[in-house]
Design an enzyme around this catalytic site. Sequence first.
Site, PDB file in Angstrom:
ATOM      1  N   GLU A 100      27.367  62.275  19.763  1.00  0.00           N
ATOM      2  CA  GLU A 100      26.830  61.071  19.124  1.00  0.00           C
ATOM      3  C   GLU A 100      26.137  61.471  17.828  1.00  0.00           C
ATOM      4  O   GLU A 100      25.628  62.592  17.702  1.00  0.00           O
ATOM      5  CB  GLU A 100      25.820  60.394  20.067  1.00  0.00           C
ATOM      6  CG  GLU A 100      25.209  59.125  19.504  1.00  0.00           C
ATOM      7  CD  GLU A 100      24.338  58.394  20.521  1.00  0.00           C
ATOM      8  OE1 GLU A 100      23.809  57.320  20.187  1.00  0.00           O
ATOM      9  OE2 GLU A 100      24.187  58.901  21.657  1.00  0.00           O
ATOM     10  N   GLU A 107      26.507  50.424  26.693  1.00  0.00           N
ATOM     11  CA  GLU A 107      25.278  50.017  27.385  1.00  0.00           C
ATOM     12  C   GLU A 107      24.817  48.617  26.976  1.00  0.00           C
ATOM     13  O   GLU A 107      23.631  48.389  26.694  1.00  0.00           O
ATOM     14  CB  GLU A 107      24.170  51.044  27.142  1.00  0.00           C
ATOM     15  CG  GLU A 107      24.466  52.388  27.787  1.00  0.00           C
ATOM     16  CD  GLU A 107      23.322  53.383  27.683  1.00  0.00           C
ATOM     17  OE1 GLU A 107      22.306  53.076  27.021  1.00  0.00           O
ATOM     18  OE2 GLU A 107      23.442  54.483  28.250  1.00  0.00           O
ATOM     19  N   TYR A 146      21.172  59.455  34.159  1.00  0.00           N
ATOM     20  CA  TYR A 146      20.469  60.709  33.872  1.00  0.00           C
ATOM     21  C   TYR A 146      19.389  60.909  34.935  1.00  0.00           C
ATOM     22  O   TYR A 146      18.832  59.953  35.460  1.00  0.00           O
ATOM     23  CB  TYR A 146      19.820  60.662  32.488  1.00  0.00           C
ATOM     24  CG  TYR A 146      20.801  60.486  31.354  1.00  0.00           C
ATOM     25  CD1 TYR A 146      21.462  61.575  30.806  1.00  0.00           C
ATOM     26  CD2 TYR A 146      21.056  59.224  30.812  1.00  0.00           C
ATOM     27  CE1 TYR A 146      22.361  61.426  29.759  1.00  0.00           C
ATOM     28  CE2 TYR A 146      21.948  59.056  29.777  1.00  0.00           C
ATOM     29  CZ  TYR A 146      22.595  60.162  29.249  1.00  0.00           C
ATOM     30  OH  TYR A 146      23.489  60.002  28.215  1.00  0.00           O
ATOM     31  N   GLU A 163      28.589  58.914  30.686  1.00  0.00           N
ATOM     32  CA  GLU A 163      27.323  59.578  30.321  1.00  0.00           C
ATOM     33  C   GLU A 163      26.664  60.044  31.609  1.00  0.00           C
ATOM     34  O   GLU A 163      26.329  59.212  32.467  1.00  0.00           O
ATOM     35  CB  GLU A 163      26.369  58.641  29.559  1.00  0.00           C
ATOM     36  CG  GLU A 163      26.760  58.376  28.124  1.00  0.00           C
ATOM     37  CD  GLU A 163      25.675  57.653  27.335  1.00  0.00           C
ATOM     38  OE1 GLU A 163      24.473  57.892  27.603  1.00  0.00           O
ATOM     39  OE2 GLU A 163      26.040  56.839  26.466  1.00  0.00           O
TER      40      GLU A 163
END
Length: 504
Positions: free
Chosen positions: A27, A173, A244, A292
Amino acid sequence: MKKAKMVIDREYNISKVDERVYGSFIEHLGRAVYDGIYCPKHKTTDEMGFRTDVIELVKELNVPIIRYPGGNFVSNFFWEDSVGPVEERPKRLDLAWKSLEENKVGLNEFISWSKKANSDVMMAVNLGTRGIADACNILEYCNHPGGTKYSDLRIKHGFKDSHNIKTWCLGNEMDGPWQIGHKTMDEYGRLAEETAKAMKIIDPTIELVSCGSSALDMPTFPKWEATTLEYTYDHVDYVSLHQYYGNREEDTADYLAKSDDMDAFIRTVIATCDYVKAKKRGKKNINLSFDEWNVWFHSNASDEDIIHNHPWQVAPPMLEDIYTFEDALLVGLMLITLLKHADRVKMACLAQLVNVIAPIMTDEDGGGAWKQTIFYPFMYTSKYGRGVALLPVMNSPKHDTANHENVTDVESVAVFNEEKEEVTIFAVNRNIEENIELETDIRSFEGYQVVEHLVLESDDFKVVNGFGAERIKPIETTRSSIDDGILRSLLHKASWNMIRFAKR
């Protein structure tokens, strides 16, 4: 000594592993692009300004697909500013990370870099501040052979052949209030449906990823998937998941149980996809793109300081988590979890690849590149976890943690490479106090012998790597042996293990 037992059989499998499950992510954030993959003044730089030392490390990871250009960045990305003569490209405010984007590396440069790294590109389109027309324009620029406004513009920019990008993400997202252009479920569902329909008119061969939930604990999960897929089911091929983890409580035992949360997340998304399929009387499965996933928590405080107190810098050092040994164990566990769902998780992206929550780090000011602790479980799983994921029947001792019950001491999965007549077992002993003997019934693999048993282990859960100081890397052991169709492996407490056995 405690014992765990597992049975694997060549006739009983989960699915062929899609190699794209070993994907990653770059990114325009922090030093991922600038100083990470691109650094014209570095001693290893090539003719395009790319760091060849970083490219070689990416090749070691054997990453087949890389998601680009975001992430939150994509929701205000003006792709036209990133192509054409570099000296004519405008600078832009990146609203996601409050940085200044100079557009020295853009769409075409990144695609050229990905080819050098032996990777394909998973391209994301801006459905935050832009929409259908923009998505169609960038697809035409990238994939149409020529004779139109945007395909001819690509040719004018020096790329006669189309980029032929096959995988596209419909935004990023969009369930998150932090996202520029955040949408409600119905707003996103309608926009994604119409964008998908238009894009597949331009190129019917592409695969599309619909935005799923940004985390397991999102208040709209899993209603978000159920609602948005009502719109997109007929037009997309995948739904995304993001997650995450961090050890903020400094509780290692509970931290290593968080891969169970990842498993629950995947199972719930699969169930929701199948609910929509049944409701629509559909015939196709919506597969999963876990595009992700990683450990991310070490750098949170410094990131907040940069964003709020020092905004609009060019490539400031952000999200630079320095990973510990226990982080490597969790990454190994998350990879095992992905392989256990190889029938539905067809793509996944370790987020990210260089400098930003990454397995590869570069020292600032032209310094060297080095491997974080998490580099190794990813590299070895990517290298040897290709083939057919076998269905493991496991009986393991269990323990409870602060926030999890019935946590198996041993998590394991096996991958059979029929062409090489080789089986690889990945196993983590997440009991932090006791060694475990893993007894694996491999009688269907007659005539196989142990090739190697590699292990990551340490008495210090917080030890990290650095440039020229790789304290955590695999060591070869003799802790596995085969006798009369039974593979016995000693798994030291809190260890990641890779055990390979092959036909004599």
